[in-house]
Design an enzyme around this catalytic site. Structure first.
Site, PDB file in Angstrom:
ATOM      1  CG  ASN A 127       9.681   7.888  61.828  1.00 47.63           C
ATOM      2  OD1 ASN A 127       8.776   8.534  61.334  1.00 47.63           O
ATOM      3  ND2 ASN A 127       9.463   6.871  62.676  1.00 47.63           N
ATOM      4  CG  ASP A 170      10.120  13.756  72.921  1.00 43.84           C
ATOM      5  OD1 ASP A 170       9.718  14.112  71.789  1.00 43.84           O
ATOM      6  OD2 ASP A 170       9.919  12.624  73.375  1.00 43.84           O
ATOM      7  CG  HIS A 213      22.004  -2.037  51.651  1.00 40.97           C
ATOM      8  ND1 HIS A 213      22.232  -3.043  50.736  1.00 40.97           N
ATOM      9  CD2 HIS A 213      22.898  -2.240  52.653  1.00 40.97           C
ATOM     10  CE1 HIS A 213      23.211  -3.824  51.170  1.00 40.97           C
ATOM     11  NE2 HIS A 213      23.635  -3.357  52.327  1.00 40.97           N
ATOM     12  CB  THR A 254      -5.655  -3.335   4.420  1.00 44.76           C
ATOM     13  OG1 THR A 254      -5.748  -2.712   5.703  1.00 44.76           O
ATOM     14  CG2 THR A 254      -4.397  -2.849   3.709  1.00 44.76           C
ATOM     15  NE  ARG A 280       9.432  12.097  62.636  1.00 47.25           N
ATOM     16  CZ  ARG A 280       9.668  11.803  61.368  1.00 47.25           C
ATOM     17  NH1 ARG A 280      10.797  12.189  60.803  1.00 47.25           N
ATOM     18  NH2 ARG A 280       8.793  11.130  60.665  1.00 47.25           N
ATOM     19  CE1 TYR A 294      21.693 -12.377  43.237  1.00 51.39           C
ATOM     20  CE2 TYR A 294      22.973 -13.784  41.760  1.00 51.39           C
ATOM     21  CZ  TYR A 294      22.920 -12.852  42.790  1.00 51.39           C
ATOM     22  OH  TYR A 294      24.066 -12.381  43.360  1.00 51.39           O
ATOM     23  CG  HIS A 315       5.554   3.472  54.535  1.00 52.94           C
ATOM     24  ND1 HIS A 315       5.554   3.913  55.842  1.00 52.94           N
ATOM     25  CD2 HIS A 315       4.960   2.254  54.545  1.00 52.94           C
ATOM     26  CE1 HIS A 315       4.977   2.988  56.601  1.00 52.94           C
ATOM     27  NE2 HIS A 315       4.619   1.991  55.848  1.00 52.94           N
ATOM     28  CB  ILE A 345      -8.167   1.656  11.796  1.00 54.69           C
ATOM     29  CG1 ILE A 345      -8.466   2.926  12.604  1.00 54.69           C
ATOM     30  CG2 ILE A 345      -9.368   0.697  11.837  1.00 54.69           C
ATOM     31  CD1 ILE A 345      -8.713   2.684  14.074  1.00 54.69           C
ATOM     32  NE  ARG A 363      -9.434   9.375   9.219  1.00 54.65           N
ATOM     33  CZ  ARG A 363     -10.094   9.747  10.299  1.00 54.65           C
ATOM     34  NH1 ARG A 363     -11.247   9.209  10.585  1.00 54.65           N
ATOM     35  NH2 ARG A 363      -9.601  10.676  11.092  1.00 54.65           N
ATOM     36  CB  THR A 409       4.700   0.047   2.192  1.00 53.13           C
ATOM     37  OG1 THR A 409       4.443   0.604   3.485  1.00 53.13           O
ATOM     38  CG2 THR A 409       5.522  -1.222   2.335  1.00 53.13           C
ATOM     39  CB  THR A 464      -0.890   0.043   1.265  1.00 52.64           C
ATOM     40  OG1 THR A 464      -0.051   0.139   2.421  1.00 52.64           O
ATOM     41  CG2 THR A 464      -1.755  -1.190   1.388  1.00 52.64           C
TER      42      THR A 464
END
Length: 524
Positions: A425, A478, A284, A79, A445, A228, A524, A139, A76, A49, A46
């Protein structure tokens, strides 16, 4: 309808007599078309191509000659026709199908070569409109790919130029294509259309600003198989486009744990501008020390001095070109991975003397594109905005009676950059562009603060006049009192506790400067 087992499919090799080619990416098209023509295959194509194949002097039939219908609607519809899809979907080992296509005048198509409009590239353009984007929704292409992949027992599907070389080799060697090859190509084809559809669905989710998205879609290519996982008994692989961000150009393959550490390193270094030399040492996934200075060597020494034990076997990341003097300082201990935007020739000569040490070049900052973060949990995953947006000091509030000095403000801003990359923390003591003590990952903390102080004392570092950063608010006064007794003179924290007034009062009692950022960086 009952599904037939795979064993019932014909597993014989197939001859390629007729091929349909319609590709957006024309890489390798000429070589493929030549190989098919040499094998006596009739080529159907087509638009662009077909023109590309004709330019190579290879005979090709326009698809409109097969369908008896001209393409329409600005291309559009080309095919989408029974003469095409009947040829692709016909089960040529199934007599009723063979009889039916003969009655209809449909000729089988044993090879489909299709790749799709570059939708991802189009929507990545900064000024793309919805109208532009939708024109890049293919499409006919996905329809042909899926049809050919569904009928892989009788049809081969090439959905990527990456598959051409092996296909040509098998065709030239055997003049047929095996069942195993067709099955692998079908699997790749379905992955291709799934990735394409995911990109479109995600684009429309953003277009209508659906938050949260009602469906999570992702499709990531295999980057590489890993030896691994976190432990030797766990199988592992990495998916995605890591090569867009880094170039691991020397040393062994990165491991599962290496990737986690490199990710942490790239995140923390993205917080430091290139105009100020910065260095972080990661172990780490947590920084054991961070430093900024007038040059990289001093920045490294500052980072290393925070904790002289943990850096062994760790990762060093810097934000400027790695120079030979810094390498000499790093080489005093074993360092597994070094990450930098670039390396001087002298630095590389020295670094490459150790064959197994990984050297990584930063190609792109994670901050440029990392909008979301994901974590797997039972039954699915969690998704949130990535916490990489730079802090804005203009939004900070000085809540203490005493304002921070100029140096204290520098220390506060530095410690605030670091603390967001430490697991909660999280507590960071810092002074004069270097971390003095880091406490992380504790259940309270107070424990984190005590660990930070102990680490500083172990290294003989003086906390007097230091700044302390906390990733979340101090729930009780504290914590501030303990920091003051350790020597801290300035505090930066999000604020927001029901006891904020008590905490501020305690800071004033010890003549400490305190800043509320209004934003926490709990990790976290």
């Amino acid at each position: 309808m009952a599904l037939k087992p795979l064993s019932s499919l014909p597993k014989t090799p197939i001859n390629i007599n007729r091929a349909l080619l319609s590709v957006s990416d024309k890489t390798g098209l000429a070589e493929l078309a030549k190989a098919l023509h040499s094998a006596g295959v009739e080529l159907i194509s087509t638009g662009g191509t077909a023109k590309a194949i004709e330019a190579e002097g290879i005979p090709v039939k326009d698809v409109s000659e097969v369908t008896g219908f001209q393409e329409c609607l600005d291309g559009r519809v080309k095919t989408l026709h029974p003469m095409v899809h009947g040829g692709i979907l016909a089960r040529t080992s199934h007599e009723p199908d063979v009889n039916e296509i003969q009655e209809l005048g449909i000729t089988p198509i044993e090879l489909v070569v299709v790749n799709l409009y570059p939708f991802k590239n189009k929507v990545a353009e900064p000024d793309v409109t919805a109208a532009d984007a939708t024109e890049f929704i293919d499409i006919g292409g996905p329809t042909m790919i899926r049809a050919a992949a569904k009928n892989f027992a009788h049809v081969s599907i090439l959905s990527s130029p990456d598959h051409y070389a092996d296909f040509i080799e098998e065709l030239e060697e055997k003049m047929t294509i095996s069942f195993e090859t067709r099955q692998k190509l079908a699997k790749a084809a379905f992955a291709h259309t799934a990735d394409y559809d995911s990109a479109i669905a995600n684009y429309f989710t953003g277009l209508i600003e659906e938050e949260p998205a009602r469906q999570f879609n992702t499709s990531l290519p295999l980057s590489q198989e890993l030896r691994y996982g976190e432990n030797p008994h766990q199988k592992a692989a990495v998916y995605g486009n890591q090569n867009d961000f880094i170039d691991c150009f020397h040393g062994k393959q990165l491991s599962y744990n290496n990737y986690l550490d490199v990710d942490a390193a790239l995140n923390i270094i993205s917080d430091f501008n290139e105009d100020e030399p910065a260095c972080a040492i990661i172990k780490h996934t947590i920084p054991s020390g961070v430093g900024v200075a007038d040059n990289l060597t001093e920045a490294y020494k500052k980072a290393f001095s925070t904790d002289r034990v943990s850096p062994f076997g760790g990762i060093v990341v810097v934000n400027q070109q790695m120079d030979v003097e810094t390498v000499k300082a790093i080489d005093e201990i074993f360092t597994e991975i070094i990450i930098a935007p670039d390396y001087s020739e002298d630095a590389l000569t020295l670094l490459k003397q150790k064959k197994n040490r990984r050297l990584i070049r930063i190609k792109k900052s994670v901050r440029e594109v990392q909008a979301s973060s994901f974590r797997s949990i039972f039954g699915g995953l969690l998704n949130q905005d990535a916490d990489l947006e730079p802090s804005n000091p203009d939004e900070f509030e000085i809540v203490s009676k005493r304002k921070p000095t100029e140096q204290e403000m520098k220390d506060l801003l530095f410690s605030w950059k670091v603390v967001r990359h430490i697991k909660s923390n999280a507590i960071v003591y810092a002074k004069n562009g270097r971390t003095l003590g880091i406490g992380s990952g504790q259940t309270s903390r107070v424990d984190s603060s005590e660990i930070a102080v102990v680490k500083a004392e172990k290294e003989g570092l003086d906390l007097a006049g230091s700044a302390i950063a906390s990733d979340a608010f101090f729930p009780f006064a504290d914590g501030v009192e303990a920091a003051a007794k350790a020597g801290a003179k300035a505090v930066i924290q999000p604020g927001g506790s029901i006891r904020d007034e008590e905490v501020i009062a305690k800071a004033d009692e010890y003549d400490m400067a305190m800043i509320f950022t209004g934003k926490r960086h709990f990790k976290h």
